[in-house]
Design an enzyme around this catalytic site. Sequence first.
Site, PDB file in Angstrom:
ATOM      1  N   GLU A 192       2.565  35.829   2.581  1.00 57.65           N
ATOM      2  CA  GLU A 192       2.995  36.877   3.514  1.00 57.65           C
ATOM      3  C   GLU A 192       2.158  38.148   3.411  1.00 57.65           C
ATOM      4  O   GLU A 192       2.673  39.244   3.216  1.00 57.65           O
ATOM      5  CB  GLU A 192       4.487  37.152   3.335  1.00 57.65           C
ATOM      6  CG  GLU A 192       5.340  35.913   3.603  1.00 57.65           C
ATOM      7  CD  GLU A 192       6.827  36.110   3.366  1.00 57.65           C
ATOM      8  OE1 GLU A 192       7.235  37.251   3.039  1.00 57.65           O
ATOM      9  OE2 GLU A 192       7.576  35.131   3.497  1.00 57.65           O
ATOM     10  N   GLU A 200       7.947  25.728   5.246  1.00 55.62           N
ATOM     11  CA  GLU A 200       9.326  26.185   5.006  1.00 55.62           C
ATOM     12  C   GLU A 200      10.187  25.874   6.231  1.00 55.62           C
ATOM     13  O   GLU A 200      10.834  26.752   6.796  1.00 55.62           O
ATOM     14  CB  GLU A 200       9.345  27.680   4.671  1.00 55.62           C
ATOM     15  CG  GLU A 200       8.498  28.018   3.461  1.00 55.62           C
ATOM     16  CD  GLU A 200       8.578  29.471   3.028  1.00 55.62           C
ATOM     17  OE1 GLU A 200       9.545  30.166   3.441  1.00 55.62           O
ATOM     18  OE2 GLU A 200       7.700  29.920   2.277  1.00 55.62           O
TER      19      GLU A 200
END
Length: 378
Positions: free
Chosen positions: A159, A264
């Site tokens: 991220e 994910e």
Amino acid sequence: MKKHLLPYFCITVLVASCSSSNAEQIPTVKDHFKDDFLIGAALPVRHVDGMDPKADSIVTLHFNSIVAENCMKNEKIQPEEGKFFWDDADKFVKYGEDRDMAIIGHALVWHSQLAPWFTKDAVGNEVSPDVLKQRMKDHIYAVVGRYKGKIKGWDVVNEAIVDDGSYRNSPFYRILGEDYIPLAFQYAHEADPDAELYINDFSMFLPEKREAYVKIVNDLKKRGIRIDGIGMQSHIGMDYPEFDEYEKSIVAFGNTGCDVMITELDMSALPTIEKGADIGAIFRMTPEERREALKKFNVYPDGLPEDVSKEWNDRMAQVFALYKKHSDKISRVTWWGTTDGMSWKNGFPIPGRTDYPLLFDREYNMKPFMQKIIENLE
């Protein structure tokens, strides 16, 4: 471009409710996709501790890859400088080894779930670039080095980019600038030269984010720094992403020469909370305000209506058709959990709501879309 998939061994298992006298060989998810990509799941500590035997039977039967949900994150594994807590990570790795699974480590450098000491000095100010470099190196060497030869690959940086394509204003970026990414990959490669190395983020279907990551990956490659995969976190919903943009990212990331990984995966069945909403305000609500919010956003507390369930299954079937189409680029698809009851989506962004985002329902039954896929039904 794609890495060699793990060998698949057909197995006959006993479903928990069956006795040995009526055991039968059944189609499995990992068997169906054995020539396409690995199928994985994120595992919490309670799973590897044996506290959910039904979920364990599902993972053992249907998956050939696992990722650490929380036990390898910075705050868990090095809560104090130089003091490591290995117990949970060790059990996670042994769980995967015992089942001959591809084991994925998550995550080495991430601004969230970061131990408070890691980027601060004794009085709370941000450390110097040299100090942070050394702490990053020491942490990565310790964690990656401990599991050298056991972990297939690592989410090295997680991220790093925000939705507009700019760098996230994390402490790593503030202190080291853009260099923190190549440094993290350099340290990880030094710690285990044979491990695959990945970069991972959410909202990877956004054009600005796509372009930013293509540039980052290409720059790493030009510098001779190893990077093997780009992780597309796929926390998706019934109304996003648009499949054409999602597909463009799969293709663009694959064209860098890296493997594409769906890292994910889950899909909320609940109404999408408006983008840009003040999520933090939800946690500052009074009990009455929260009850009102739950009425609006927790619309299926007692189960999905049949029509909504069908819509969810139809959309997820389309998602997997897209993965199958691009299986030459995709090397792994990993669900962020196993059953609906264990998903983080139940408590985010409004605590107390009930969601239905994963491959197996609360009764440990496989969702219909996947049953049809693995049984080759129309």
